[in-house]
Design a protein around this motif. Structure first.
Motif, PDB file in Angstrom:
ATOM      1  N   GLY A 197       0.828  -1.212   0.000  1.00  0.00           N
ATOM      2  CA  GLY A 197       0.000   0.000   0.000  1.00  0.00           C
ATOM      3  C   GLY A 197       0.857   1.254   0.000  1.00  0.00           C
ATOM      4  O   GLY A 197       2.034   1.225   0.393  1.00  0.00           O
ATOM      5  N   GLY A 198       0.228   2.348  -0.454  1.00  0.00           N
ATOM      6  CA  GLY A 198       0.953   3.617  -0.526  1.00  0.00           C
ATOM      7  C   GLY A 198       1.391   4.129   0.839  1.00  0.00           C
ATOM      8  O   GLY A 198       2.436   4.768   0.974  1.00  0.00           O
ATOM      9  N   LYS A 199       0.608   3.843   1.867  1.00  0.00           N
ATOM     10  CA  LYS A 199       0.991   4.291   3.218  1.00  0.00           C
ATOM     11  C   LYS A 199       2.306   3.644   3.627  1.00  0.00           C
ATOM     12  O   LYS A 199       3.188   4.291   4.195  1.00  0.00           O
ATOM     13  CB  LYS A 199      -0.120   3.936   4.218  1.00  0.00           C
ATOM     14  CG  LYS A 199       0.087   4.560   5.582  1.00  0.00           C
ATOM     15  CD  LYS A 199      -0.957   4.113   6.560  1.00  0.00           C
ATOM     16  CE  LYS A 199      -2.263   4.852   6.401  1.00  0.00           C
ATOM     17  NZ  LYS A 199      -3.213   4.611   7.509  1.00  0.00           N
ATOM     18  N   ILE A 258       5.197   5.311   1.893  1.00  0.00           N
ATOM     19  CA  ILE A 258       5.580   6.575   2.543  1.00  0.00           C
ATOM     20  C   ILE A 258       6.351   6.280   3.831  1.00  0.00           C
ATOM     21  O   ILE A 258       7.389   6.890   4.103  1.00  0.00           O
ATOM     22  CB  ILE A 258       4.321   7.429   2.842  1.00  0.00           C
ATOM     23  CG1 ILE A 258       3.624   7.799   1.542  1.00  0.00           C
ATOM     24  CG2 ILE A 258       4.670   8.672   3.648  1.00  0.00           C
ATOM     25  CD1 ILE A 258       2.200   8.307   1.703  1.00  0.00           C
ATOM     26  N   TRP A 312      -2.878  15.107   4.735  1.00  0.00           N
ATOM     27  CA  TRP A 312      -3.379  13.763   4.976  1.00  0.00           C
ATOM     28  C   TRP A 312      -2.910  13.338   6.374  1.00  0.00           C
ATOM     29  O   TRP A 312      -1.746  13.547   6.733  1.00  0.00           O
ATOM     30  CB  TRP A 312      -2.862  12.791   3.912  1.00  0.00           C
ATOM     31  CG  TRP A 312      -3.330  11.388   4.107  1.00  0.00           C
ATOM     32  CD1 TRP A 312      -4.603  10.976   4.382  1.00  0.00           C
ATOM     33  CD2 TRP A 312      -2.535  10.204   4.072  1.00  0.00           C
ATOM     34  NE1 TRP A 312      -4.647   9.610   4.498  1.00  0.00           N
ATOM     35  CE2 TRP A 312      -3.390   9.108   4.307  1.00  0.00           C
ATOM     36  CE3 TRP A 312      -1.176   9.957   3.838  1.00  0.00           C
ATOM     37  CZ2 TRP A 312      -2.938   7.791   4.337  1.00  0.00           C
ATOM     38  CZ3 TRP A 312      -0.732   8.653   3.856  1.00  0.00           C
ATOM     39  CH2 TRP A 312      -1.604   7.580   4.108  1.00  0.00           C
ATOM     40  N   TYR A 318       0.760  11.803   7.386  1.00  0.00           N
ATOM     41  CA  TYR A 318       2.090  12.386   7.165  1.00  0.00           C
ATOM     42  C   TYR A 318       2.777  12.837   8.463  1.00  0.00           C
ATOM     43  O   TYR A 318       3.917  12.436   8.723  1.00  0.00           O
ATOM     44  CB  TYR A 318       2.037  13.578   6.206  1.00  0.00           C
ATOM     45  CG  TYR A 318       1.562  13.307   4.799  1.00  0.00           C
ATOM     46  CD1 TYR A 318       1.978  12.185   4.092  1.00  0.00           C
ATOM     47  CD2 TYR A 318       0.700  14.192   4.167  1.00  0.00           C
ATOM     48  CE1 TYR A 318       1.544  11.959   2.785  1.00  0.00           C
ATOM     49  CE2 TYR A 318       0.261  13.968   2.866  1.00  0.00           C
ATOM     50  CZ  TYR A 318       0.684  12.854   2.188  1.00  0.00           C
ATOM     51  OH  TYR A 318       0.247  12.645   0.908  1.00  0.00           O
ATOM     52  N   ASP A 367       1.098  16.451  -1.960  1.00  0.00           N
ATOM     53  CA  ASP A 367      -0.041  15.554  -2.120  1.00  0.00           C
ATOM     54  C   ASP A 367      -1.028  16.227  -3.069  1.00  0.00           C
ATOM     55  O   ASP A 367      -1.804  17.078  -2.659  1.00  0.00           O
ATOM     56  CB  ASP A 367      -0.666  15.328  -0.733  1.00  0.00           C
ATOM     57  CG  ASP A 367      -1.863  14.416  -0.788  1.00  0.00           C
ATOM     58  OD1 ASP A 367      -1.929  13.585  -1.698  1.00  0.00           O
ATOM     59  OD2 ASP A 367      -2.732  14.524   0.098  1.00  0.00           O
ATOM     60  N   ASN A 392      -5.754  14.744  -0.396  1.00  0.00           N
ATOM     61  CA  ASN A 392      -6.670  14.297   0.648  1.00  0.00           C
ATOM     62  C   ASN A 392      -6.258  15.095   1.876  1.00  0.00           C
ATOM     63  O   ASN A 392      -5.109  14.963   2.294  1.00  0.00           O
ATOM     64  CB  ASN A 392      -6.487  12.796   0.894  1.00  0.00           C
ATOM     65  CG  ASN A 392      -7.300  12.284   2.056  1.00  0.00           C
ATOM     66  OD1 ASN A 392      -8.111  13.010   2.621  1.00  0.00           O
ATOM     67  ND2 ASN A 392      -7.079  11.034   2.422  1.00  0.00           N
ATOM     68  N   ASP A 405       3.039  12.401  -3.731  1.00  0.00           N
ATOM     69  CA  ASP A 405       2.069  11.346  -3.423  1.00  0.00           C
ATOM     70  C   ASP A 405       1.002  11.384  -4.513  1.00  0.00           C
ATOM     71  O   ASP A 405       0.222  12.337  -4.596  1.00  0.00           O
ATOM     72  CB  ASP A 405       1.466  11.601  -2.033  1.00  0.00           C
ATOM     73  CG  ASP A 405       0.515  10.490  -1.610  1.00  0.00           C
ATOM     74  OD1 ASP A 405       0.027   9.743  -2.485  1.00  0.00           O
ATOM     75  OD2 ASP A 405       0.250  10.379  -0.397  1.00  0.00           O
ATOM     76  N   CYS A 463      -1.460   9.165  -5.157  1.00  0.00           N
ATOM     77  CA  CYS A 463      -2.580   8.262  -4.873  1.00  0.00           C
ATOM     78  C   CYS A 463      -3.836   8.574  -5.686  1.00  0.00           C
ATOM     79  O   CYS A 463      -4.568   7.686  -6.070  1.00  0.00           O
ATOM     80  CB  CYS A 463      -2.917   8.462  -3.408  1.00  0.00           C
ATOM     81  SG  CYS A 463      -2.896   6.987  -2.512  1.00  0.00           S
ATOM     82  N   TYR A 464      -4.108   9.880  -5.894  1.00  0.00           N
ATOM     83  CA  TYR A 464      -5.346  10.302  -6.574  1.00  0.00           C
ATOM     84  C   TYR A 464      -5.057  10.858  -7.965  1.00  0.00           C
ATOM     85  O   TYR A 464      -5.875  11.609  -8.516  1.00  0.00           O
ATOM     86  CB  TYR A 464      -6.073  11.370  -5.724  1.00  0.00           C
ATOM     87  CG  TYR A 464      -6.446  10.862  -4.356  1.00  0.00           C
ATOM     88  CD1 TYR A 464      -7.623  10.142  -4.163  1.00  0.00           C
ATOM     89  CD2 TYR A 464      -5.616  11.060  -3.262  1.00  0.00           C
ATOM     90  CE1 TYR A 464      -7.955   9.646  -2.913  1.00  0.00           C
ATOM     91  CE2 TYR A 464      -5.929  10.561  -2.008  1.00  0.00           C
ATOM     92  CZ  TYR A 464      -7.103   9.860  -1.849  1.00  0.00           C
ATOM     93  OH  TYR A 464      -7.428   9.366  -0.605  1.00  0.00           O
ATOM     94  N   SER A 517      -0.193   4.143  -5.742  1.00  0.00           N
ATOM     95  CA  SER A 517      -1.054   3.175  -5.048  1.00  0.00           C
ATOM     96  C   SER A 517      -2.102   2.619  -6.004  1.00  0.00           C
ATOM     97  O   SER A 517      -2.611   3.346  -6.848  1.00  0.00           O
ATOM     98  CB  SER A 517      -1.738   3.869  -3.879  1.00  0.00           C
ATOM     99  OG  SER A 517      -2.744   3.032  -3.349  1.00  0.00           O
ATOM    100  N   SER A 535      -4.806   1.517  -4.721  1.00  0.00           N
ATOM    101  CA  SER A 535      -6.011   1.580  -3.891  1.00  0.00           C
ATOM    102  C   SER A 535      -7.164   2.345  -4.520  1.00  0.00           C
ATOM    103  O   SER A 535      -8.286   1.856  -4.581  1.00  0.00           O
ATOM    104  CB  SER A 535      -5.685   2.216  -2.536  1.00  0.00           C
ATOM    105  OG  SER A 535      -4.949   1.323  -1.760  1.00  0.00           O
ATOM    106  N   LYS A 536      -6.882   3.574  -4.952  1.00  0.00           N
ATOM    107  CA  LYS A 536      -7.976   4.431  -5.413  1.00  0.00           C
ATOM    108  C   LYS A 536      -8.177   4.268  -6.921  1.00  0.00           C
ATOM    109  O   LYS A 536      -9.310   4.116  -7.375  1.00  0.00           O
ATOM    110  CB  LYS A 536      -7.694   5.900  -5.072  1.00  0.00           C
ATOM    111  CG  LYS A 536      -7.006   6.128  -3.721  1.00  0.00           C
ATOM    112  CD  LYS A 536      -7.904   6.005  -2.527  1.00  0.00           C
ATOM    113  CE  LYS A 536      -7.067   6.059  -1.248  1.00  0.00           C
ATOM    114  NZ  LYS A 536      -7.777   6.276  -0.040  1.00  0.00           N
ATOM    115  N   ARG A 565      -3.950  -3.994  -0.667  1.00  0.00           N
ATOM    116  CA  ARG A 565      -2.733  -3.452  -0.087  1.00  0.00           C
ATOM    117  C   ARG A 565      -1.549  -3.515  -1.059  1.00  0.00           C
ATOM    118  O   ARG A 565      -0.621  -4.309  -0.900  1.00  0.00           O
ATOM    119  CB  ARG A 565      -2.370  -4.154   1.247  1.00  0.00           C
ATOM    120  CG  ARG A 565      -3.485  -4.232   2.258  1.00  0.00           C
ATOM    121  CD  ARG A 565      -4.205  -2.898   2.514  1.00  0.00           C
ATOM    122  NE  ARG A 565      -3.324  -1.850   2.954  1.00  0.00           N
ATOM    123  CZ  ARG A 565      -3.329  -0.619   2.407  1.00  0.00           C
ATOM    124  NH1 ARG A 565      -4.150  -0.294   1.421  1.00  0.00           N
ATOM    125  NH2 ARG A 565      -2.502   0.290   2.864  1.00  0.00           N
TER     126      ARG A 565
END
Ligand SMILES: Cc1ncc(COP(=O)(O)O)c(C=O)c1O
Length: 420
Positions: free
Chosen positions: A121-123, A126, A147, A150, A193, A197, A225, A227-228, A256, A258-259, A267
């Protein structure tokens, strides 16, 4: 659980140790951080749902769409073919190659597999990057609203998060001129980011270029980041800081599944960065999680190499919901909601209804979020969790019908409480 306070033996001879209640001695390191506030809100909403309460849920930051069929099928195939064993710590080579090719095609970068590591996962990406790059005495610039994870990830390493404010009237874009003001000789990393988010704010490419120049000048890493990345509206398009010329030695990309591919539970995330940095994160990963789940890696391979038509389909639906929720919130007196440029969150300002004045609904945004959950059965996250008291975060990754229902409840709560 209450522990026995005296040393004693049971009839069967089992020894109970002397333990005081809550006497577990935790490290100073773990006490520096808190449980993710978004996870806490989701947990509270889940408790009410378990009691049968119908919650209009704007809490979770995850797509309400299913993972696309071809990705699910690839995972099933991986199980059938017995790809269920350890893999290389940094991910299977075909996936690392596919991530580099996908990123080049979609976001105009140039990475090789040795500059790519697959994470849980992206978390996790990071966490690994921050862990290998900063330590006690270092500073990390975190634009706010941020977010939730962080600052805590930074604190866990012993480094200090340095917050730089972005502005609602500027669409919450990160401005190089503001970042420049907080750079010190201790600054090691800037987190960007975009789309963001919690705000949905998009930092325009020309501003990203200025941020990169600033980072180069001061020898600071720029962590993008993404992610989106693929959820942008209007004139905003997917953009990576890694597409900027001569960026490679200063840029770290966090990605990621995820989204973009509605794969939050699988994950699967990745890091793109100079090989030396990637090698260090693989070393850390080899002593912590080991490889991301083999089956999820084969699913991600299908995501990276297969059709992307689910992405514009999700985006079109998010765009419809965004229109409805922005208009609906702005129609409620005391709520001011800008139009987010990306992601699937709105971040309205509700400060006009906070405090102790005659119009106040609650003393602060956290109390308001609690009241909305308890009295109106609407779940959302207070802005304070993101370093922005006076705001609320609503995820519109939920059906238009639930958005309508939630808006009705918020409006009723705001008007009733005002009259009370
Ligand atoms: C900005 C941002 N970065 C990273 C992540 C991590 O996502 P994941 O660990 O599911 O890949 C999230 C998840 O909500 C996020 O919002």
């Amino acid at each position: 659980m209450a522990w026995c306070l005296r040393s004693c033996k049971t009839a069967c001879g089992q020894k109970f140790l002397d333990q005081k209640e809550n006497a577990v001695q935790l490290t100073e390191r773990i006490n520096r951080i808190q449980i993710s506030p978004t996870a806490a809100v989701i947990a509270e909403a889940e408790k009410l749902k378990a009691k049968g309460v119908d919650i209009a849920d704007f809490g979770p930051g995850e797509p309400d769409f299913p993972t696309p069929e071809h990705i699910k099928k690839a995972a099933v195939r991986a199980i059938e073919q017995n790809f269920t064993k350890y893999t290389a710590t940094g991910g299977i080579m075909p996936l690392r190659e596919a991530i580099c090719a996908w990123h080049q095609r979609e976001l105009k970068s140039h990475y090789e597999p040795k500059e790519c590591v697959v994470n849980v996962g992206g978390k996790h990406s990071i966490f690994n990057v921050v862990s290998v790059l900063v330590q006690q005495g270092d500073e990390v610039i975190v634009p706010a609203p941020y977010w939730v994870s962080y600052p805590d990830i930074v604190k866990y390493t012993g480094a200090t998060p340095v917050v730089v404010e972005t502005r609602a009237e500027d669409g919450f874009a990160v401005r190089a001129a503001d970042v420049a003001k907080v750079i010190t000789p201790k600054t090691k990393l800037l987190i960007l980011d975009s789309p963001s988010n919690p705000t949905g704010g998009v930092t325009p490419p020309e501003e990203c270029a200025k941020l990169l120049e600033l980072c180069k000048k001061h020898n600071i890493w720029l962590m993008g980041d993404e992610c989106y990345s693929h959820f942008t509206y209007g004139n905003n398009k997917p953009f990576s800081v890694a597409s900027l010329p001569n960026s490679k030695n200063h840029v770290i990309i966090i990605g990621s599944m995820s989204k973009t591919f509605a794969m939050t539970g699988w994950r699967l995330g990745y890091t793109l960065a100079p090989a030396q940095l990637v090698t260090a994160t693989v070393k850390l990963q080899s002593q912590s999680t080991s490889n991301p789940t083999s089956i999820a890696q084969y699913a991600a391979l299908a995501a990276m190499t297969g059709p992307m038509d689910s992405v514009p389909a999700m985006l079109a639906e998010y765009a419809r919901r965004r229109r409805r929720i922005v208009d609906g919130l702005n129609a409620i007196p005391g709520i001011e909601c800008g139009e987010p440029g990306g992601a699937f969150y709105v971040f309205p300002n509700i400060s006009a209804r906070l405090g102790t004045g005659p119009n106040a609904l609650a003393k602060d945004c956290s109390e308001l979020a609690t009241l909305l959950l308890e009295k109106a059965h609407v779940a959302l996250v207070p802005g304070a969790a993101f370093g922005a008291p006076g705001y609320l975060r609503l995820s519109y990754a939920t059906s238009i019908e639930r958005i309508e229902e939630g808006l009705r409840r918020i409006e009723k709560f705001f008007s009733r409480a005002a009259a009370a």
